[in-house]
Enzyme design. Sequence first.
Site, mmCIF file in Angstrom:
data_model
loop_
_atom_site.group_PDB
_atom_site.id
_atom_site.type_symbol
_atom_site.label_atom_id
_atom_site.label_comp_id
_atom_site.label_asym_id
_atom_site.label_seq_id
_atom_site.Cartn_x
_atom_site.Cartn_y
_atom_site.Cartn_z
ATOM 1 N N TYR A 98 0.832 -1.107 -0.118
ATOM 2 C CA TYR A 98 -0.061 -0.029 -0.042
ATOM 3 C C TYR A 98 0.951 1.337 0.015
ATOM 4 O O TYR A 98 1.899 1.358 0.837
ATOM 5 C CB TYR A 98 -1.203 -0.133 1.150
ATOM 6 C CG TYR A 98 -1.722 1.142 1.289
ATOM 7 C CD1 TYR A 98 -2.632 1.581 0.637
ATOM 8 C CD2 TYR A 98 -1.506 2.168 2.388
ATOM 9 C CE1 TYR A 98 -3.719 2.462 0.780
ATOM 10 C CE2 TYR A 98 -2.080 3.329 2.584
ATOM 11 C CZ TYR A 98 -3.246 3.327 1.617
ATOM 12 O OH TYR A 98 -4.098 4.686 1.863
ATOM 13 N N ASP A 170 -0.992 -6.885 7.253
ATOM 14 C CA ASP A 170 -1.992 -5.786 6.909
ATOM 15 C C ASP A 170 -3.300 -6.855 6.149
ATOM 16 O O ASP A 170 -3.019 -7.156 5.130
ATOM 17 C CB ASP A 170 -1.698 -4.775 5.788
ATOM 18 C CG ASP A 170 -2.644 -3.723 5.387
ATOM 19 O OD1 ASP A 170 -3.729 -4.033 5.831
ATOM 20 O OD2 ASP A 170 -1.934 -2.769 5.382
HETATM 21 C C1 PLP Z 1 -6.425 2.393 3.220
HETATM 22 C C2 PLP Z 1 -5.051 1.299 3.618
HETATM 23 C C3 PLP Z 1 -4.205 1.681 4.535
HETATM 24 C C4 PLP Z 1 -4.191 3.053 5.508
HETATM 25 O O1 PLP Z 1 -5.228 3.152 6.305
HETATM 26 P P1 PLP Z 1 -5.840 4.579 6.450
HETATM 27 O O2 PLP Z 1 -6.989 4.143 7.572
HETATM 28 O O3 PLP Z 1 -6.049 5.246 5.336
HETATM 29 O O4 PLP Z 1 -4.648 5.312 7.281
HETATM 30 C C5 PLP Z 1 -3.357 0.681 4.923
HETATM 31 N N1 PLP Z 1 -3.260 -0.539 4.367
HETATM 32 C C6 PLP Z 1 -4.181 -0.933 3.302
HETATM 33 C C7 PLP Z 1 -4.123 -2.058 2.567
HETATM 34 C C8 PLP Z 1 -5.037 0.120 2.915
HETATM 35 O O5 PLP Z 1 -6.013 -0.141 2.037
#
Ligand code: PLP
Length: 381
Positions: A98, A170
Amino acid sequence: MKFNTKVIHAGIEPDPTTGAIMTPIYQTSTYVQASPGDHKGYEYARTQNPTRSVLEKNLAALENGADGICFGSGLAAMDAILKMLKSGDEVISTNDLYGGSYRLIKKIFEPFGLKSKFIDMTRIEELEKAISADTKLIWIETPTNPLLSIVDIKAVCDVARARGILTCVDNTFASPYLQTPLDLGADMVLHSATKYLGGHSDLVLGAVVAKTQELADKLHFVQNASGGVCGPMDSFLVLRGIKTLHLRVQRACDNARKIAAFLEDHPKVGRVLHPGLKSHPHHELAARQMKDFGAMVSFDLKDDSIAKANTVLSGTHLFSLAESLGGVESLIGHPSSMTHASIPREDRIKNGLTDSLIRLSVGVEDVDDLIADLAAALDKV
Ligand SMILES: *Cc1c(COP(=O)(O)O)cnc(C)c1O
């Protein structure tokens, strides 16, 4: 308790003072003490907030972890994890990470002395080669964005654990409905709750679930010391969103499967990237690791040009052109000019991120309407 029950009940009790069935929004900054130090477990709202605590307990249950810690955004959650490392430590991550996560590592933490490597984590031998004595954290993202590659969570965590290296997955793209990385050996799971957990595109919030209380306590310490907390209103909205997580994600997966099949048969479409397709290089792994294949679909055009992609991107009506994902409404995006514009074109193309690559976040509308919308936009090409 099974998952579909946990989303509604885990960590959630009627309010003890009124019996309110929904968790109240405790919109307060401080808590009255009877005498110094004699309080009900809450002192100051950066440290604890009852609405946030319920969300943290609920998320810990969904991810099968010891404890959850909620933050003002997904990136604030990642920031707290990286702050457990120190100068000279190294983090290894995927090369189609990301964009905001990449930026946080490179632009904020590198100047403080954190080292980083970005590799193709779908190849375990590349990971083994990359690990050094300084490697302290392996950062996994799966499915990846926007190419929807699948990383073998268990294989990566096995390699990490044998060397005493922490792992974080993640899990934003999959949500805990589709995969629970702690069960596969990960130490931490991160969410941008902005996406599927919230599910209605009306808030920004992040979360970490830790496998052990010891790790969670370290993160609570960082959070209290650095202050990246989320507010009670947003915590409430995520709790409400989670109550339908299983229904939303399942419907979105069903829609995505049909849309991917439609695109694969379309004469103007080139590659279709969706882990549910037999043609996807990691289809077998996805079938093993995930409950279903997710609701993200990427595709490019046979005639690979930005102009042709723009015709599709501005030609849909139900699919709104916007960044983000995971809401009930369908979105369409153009990674090379939107989310991944900061990567040089040569590198983008080399990594398979073509000029005409289009990313869909499939929502929960009627799939016939969604397919008709895409068909009409593709007709204009
Ligand atoms: C959107 C996203 C983030 C960041 O999250 P925020 O809530 O926008 O700070 C991190 N990892 C992935 C895979 C995302 O899609």
